[in-house]
Design an enzyme around this catalytic site. Sequence first.
Site, mmCIF file in Angstrom:
data_model
loop_
_atom_site.group_PDB
_atom_site.id
_atom_site.type_symbol
_atom_site.label_atom_id
_atom_site.label_comp_id
_atom_site.label_asym_id
_atom_site.label_seq_id
_atom_site.Cartn_x
_atom_site.Cartn_y
_atom_site.Cartn_z
ATOM 1 N N GLY A 214 70.141 24.563 53.830
ATOM 2 C CA GLY A 214 69.825 24.839 52.433
ATOM 3 C C GLY A 214 71.074 25.017 51.596
ATOM 4 C CG ASP A 241 75.484 12.327 45.214
ATOM 5 O OD1 ASP A 241 76.439 13.091 45.007
ATOM 6 O OD2 ASP A 241 75.587 11.245 45.818
ATOM 7 N N GLY A 276 69.106 5.183 52.142
ATOM 8 C CA GLY A 276 69.785 4.922 50.874
ATOM 9 C C GLY A 276 69.826 6.160 50.020
HETATM 10 O O1 RIB Z 1 77.265 10.942 47.937
HETATM 11 C C1 RIB Z 1 76.832 9.730 48.487
HETATM 12 C C2 RIB Z 1 77.619 8.588 47.932
HETATM 13 O O2 RIB Z 1 78.957 8.710 48.348
HETATM 14 C C3 RIB Z 1 77.177 7.224 48.398
HETATM 15 O O3 RIB Z 1 76.166 6.672 47.600
HETATM 16 C C4 RIB Z 1 78.452 6.414 48.407
HETATM 17 O O4 RIB Z 1 78.520 5.480 47.377
HETATM 18 C C5 RIB Z 1 79.561 7.451 48.278
HETATM 19 O O5 RIB Z 1 80.161 7.386 47.066
HETATM 20 NA NA NA Z 2 67.973 8.951 51.094
#
Ligand code: RIB
Ligand code: NA
Length: 287
Positions: A214, A241, A276
Amino acid sequence: SKPKITIVGSINMDLITVTDQVAAAGETVSGTHFETLFGGKGANQAIAASRLGADVSMISKVGDDAFGAEMIKNFEDNGVVTDGIAVEEKTPSGIANIIVSDKDNRIIIIAGANGQVDKAHVDNYTSVIKNSDMVLLQFEIPMNTIRHTLDICRKEEIPVIINPAPVTELEREYFEAATYITPNEHERAQLFKMREDGLPEYYEKLITTQGAQGASYFNDGREILIPPKNVDVVDTTGAGDTFNAAFAVAIAEGRTVEEAIYFANDAAGLAVRKLGAQSGMPMREEM
Ligand code: RIB
Ligand code: NA
């Protein structure tokens, strides 16, 4: 109304090789399959924030190649404003070479056009930055551009989140300009010293992502870990991200840090179900 979030960051095409075995030095192995999917930390955070209901602007560059055109279309398809994305001539788009095995992910990045996201480019879009509720930064564009953007945010009093990935040193004064800093455990250990009282530097600003455990924040000098609900993992690429984008959206909507971490854990938990970085990122209705 929708929060306005601006990302100054990278855009990559992810060249993903899925394999059971990772080749050792001098060895050749057969993998399982290959896919070309949208990525880049800046782009991933922009797409995730837009799917979660923010008004998102992306400030970046792509190359004058087929990947660049596809990546701009991907932003349009996801409702991200692309006025701040320039096409750099005679330059390849950024790419990430990603090896996904059941043990781990390995990533090699070639910056390409991301390496040309300079101060002058950011200066063309200061009005966009000034009108933002939140700015999100990662470390896949030149560090001078990061410093410059932080100077603008400080001067204009725009809240800014620094996601210090991939791990890169930055002077203390710039970390001080951040509203929140969102390292993973490794980035945190590398970038922030322990103080004499046993707390890490900037602990009040630190939101630490801890993979399947987490994410944590500090409350009254105590570290509180908030575990995720869902950990049905296919591919963790881009989980951080999604976490960052969702955290930013929730904070910009006025939620507390604790609420924002719950929301971000949920979003990241949904994102890791698909191969992905962007495939599994949830729409707001799915949350
Ligand atoms: O945080 C993941 C990303 O790190 C990927 O999509 C790759 O492009 C790298 O930049
Ligand atoms: Na994913």
